[in-house]
Design an enzyme around this catalytic site. Structure first.
Site, mmCIF file in Angstrom:
data_model
loop_
_atom_site.group_PDB
_atom_site.id
_atom_site.type_symbol
_atom_site.label_atom_id
_atom_site.label_comp_id
_atom_site.label_asym_id
_atom_site.label_seq_id
_atom_site.Cartn_x
_atom_site.Cartn_y
_atom_site.Cartn_z
ATOM 1 N N LEU A 119 0.871 -1.170 0.000
ATOM 2 C CA LEU A 119 0.000 0.000 0.000
ATOM 3 C C LEU A 119 0.907 1.219 0.000
ATOM 4 O O LEU A 119 1.918 1.241 0.711
ATOM 5 C CB LEU A 119 -0.894 0.038 1.250
ATOM 6 C CG LEU A 119 -2.033 -0.976 1.378
ATOM 7 C CD1 LEU A 119 -2.786 -0.749 2.689
ATOM 8 C CD2 LEU A 119 -2.993 -0.902 0.209
ATOM 9 N N ASP A 120 0.554 2.224 -0.800
ATOM 10 C CA ASP A 120 1.335 3.457 -0.800
ATOM 11 C C ASP A 120 1.398 4.041 0.608
ATOM 12 O O ASP A 120 0.520 3.796 1.435
ATOM 13 C CB ASP A 120 0.701 4.500 -1.732
ATOM 14 C CG ASP A 120 0.863 4.156 -3.201
ATOM 15 O OD1 ASP A 120 1.651 3.251 -3.520
ATOM 16 O OD2 ASP A 120 0.198 4.807 -4.033
ATOM 17 N N GLN A 121 2.407 4.859 0.840
ATOM 18 C CA GLN A 121 2.575 5.482 2.156
ATOM 19 C C GLN A 121 1.299 6.193 2.610
ATOM 20 O O GLN A 121 0.869 6.039 3.753
ATOM 21 C CB GLN A 121 3.738 6.477 2.112
ATOM 22 C CG GLN A 121 3.930 7.239 3.429
ATOM 23 C CD GLN A 121 5.197 8.087 3.430
ATOM 24 O OE1 GLN A 121 6.168 7.773 2.756
ATOM 25 N NE2 GLN A 121 5.185 9.162 4.193
#
Length: 217
Positions: A54-56
Site C-alpha cells: 500500500l502506498d505510504q
C-alpha cells in the site's frame, strides 16, 4: 502509534494501516511499518511479513503472512487475481456517470527532474479498475474502486486519467491540494484459501474522510 488488527488467525493478520505510514524505512529516516513488526508477532516466533503493497498515504487493509508458506500462497493469490479488493477514494470533482470500468495500461517513466511516475501507455501493463460513485459533496465525490489488477499507483492514475478527476491531495497525479494526504483507503479485502475459510477484513472509513462530510457506505 497504535495499529488495529482487523483479522487474525494462525497464518494471517490483516492490519488497519494508518495513512502516512510507509512500509519501508524512508531514505531520510523516520517511522515505518518495520518498527511495528516485532509487536505484531503476538506470541509467534516469527514477525509477520507484508504480502502486498500500500502506498505510504493509503490507509486501510494490509495483509501480513505469519509464516513463509502462507506468504507464498497469499502472494500467488494476488498474482492470480483471486483477491477481492475494495477501496474508497475522494476525488476532486463531480462525476457525471454513476459507475463504469477503466481499462488503461500503465507504464513507468522516470526523469531526473521529477522522479518516477506511472502513465497510461498502450504498450504498458494491462490495468483494469471498476468504479462506482457513492456520494457527492462540495465539489468532491466519494468513489468505490474495485481493481482487477494490482499495478503500482493504478487507482491514482485511473482516477486522474480515466475519470478525469484525480484523488484529492494527490501530489503526483493531482494538485496535492485539499487534503494533507492522497485520499485513498483500502476498505475491504477478501483472500480465498481453498478449503479453508477465506480471509475477510473490512476497515472503517478513516477520520479524515468523515471530516469532509462523507459517511461509511
Amino acid at each position: 502509534m497504535k495499529i488495529d488488527i482487523l483479522f487474525e488467525d494462525g497464518e494471517a493478520l490483516v492490519i488497519d494501516k494508518p495513512g502516512g505510514l510507509p512500509l519501508d524505512r524512508p531514505r531520510a529516516g523516520g517511522p515505518c511499518l518495520e518498527d511495528h513488526l516485532e509487536d505484531l508477532k503476538l506470541g509467534f516466533q516469527r514477525a509477520p511479513a507484508p504480502v502486498h503493497r500500500l502506498d505510504q498515504d493509503t490507509s486501510g487493509c494490509l495483509l501480513l503472512a505469519r509464516n513463509p508458506k502462507a506468504l507464498k500462497r497469499f502472494s500467488a493469490a494476488f498474482e492470480e487475481r483471486l483477491v477481492e479488493k475494495r477501496y474508497l477514494g475522494i476525488v476532486a470533482g463531480e462525476l457525471t456517470e454513476d459507475e463504469g470500468k477503466i481499462e488503461l495500461s500503465l507504464s513507468k517513466v522516470s526523469t531526473a527532474k521529477s522522479g518516477w511516475r506511472m502513465i497510461p501507455a498502450r504498450k504498458g501493463k494491462p490495468a483494469v479498475t471498476h468504479w462506482r460513485k457513492l456520494d457527492s459533496l462540495n465539489g468532491l465525490t466519494l468513489v468505490e474502486f474495485r481493481p482487477e489488477t494490482g499495478r503500482t499507483h493504478q487507482i491514482r492514475v485511473h482516477a486522474a486519467s480515466g475519470l478525469g478527476a484525480p484523488l484529492l491531495g494527490d501530489p503526483v497525479y493531482g494538485t496535492g491540494k485539499g487534503a494533507p494526504r492522497t485520499m485513498l483507503h483500502a476498505a475491504g479485502l477478501t483472500v480465498p484459501r481453498g478449503e479453508k475459510l477465506p480471509i475477510v477484513a473490512e476497515s472503517p472509513m478513516p477520520a479524515d474522510f468523515t471530516a469532509l462530510g462523507f459517511s461509511d457506505a
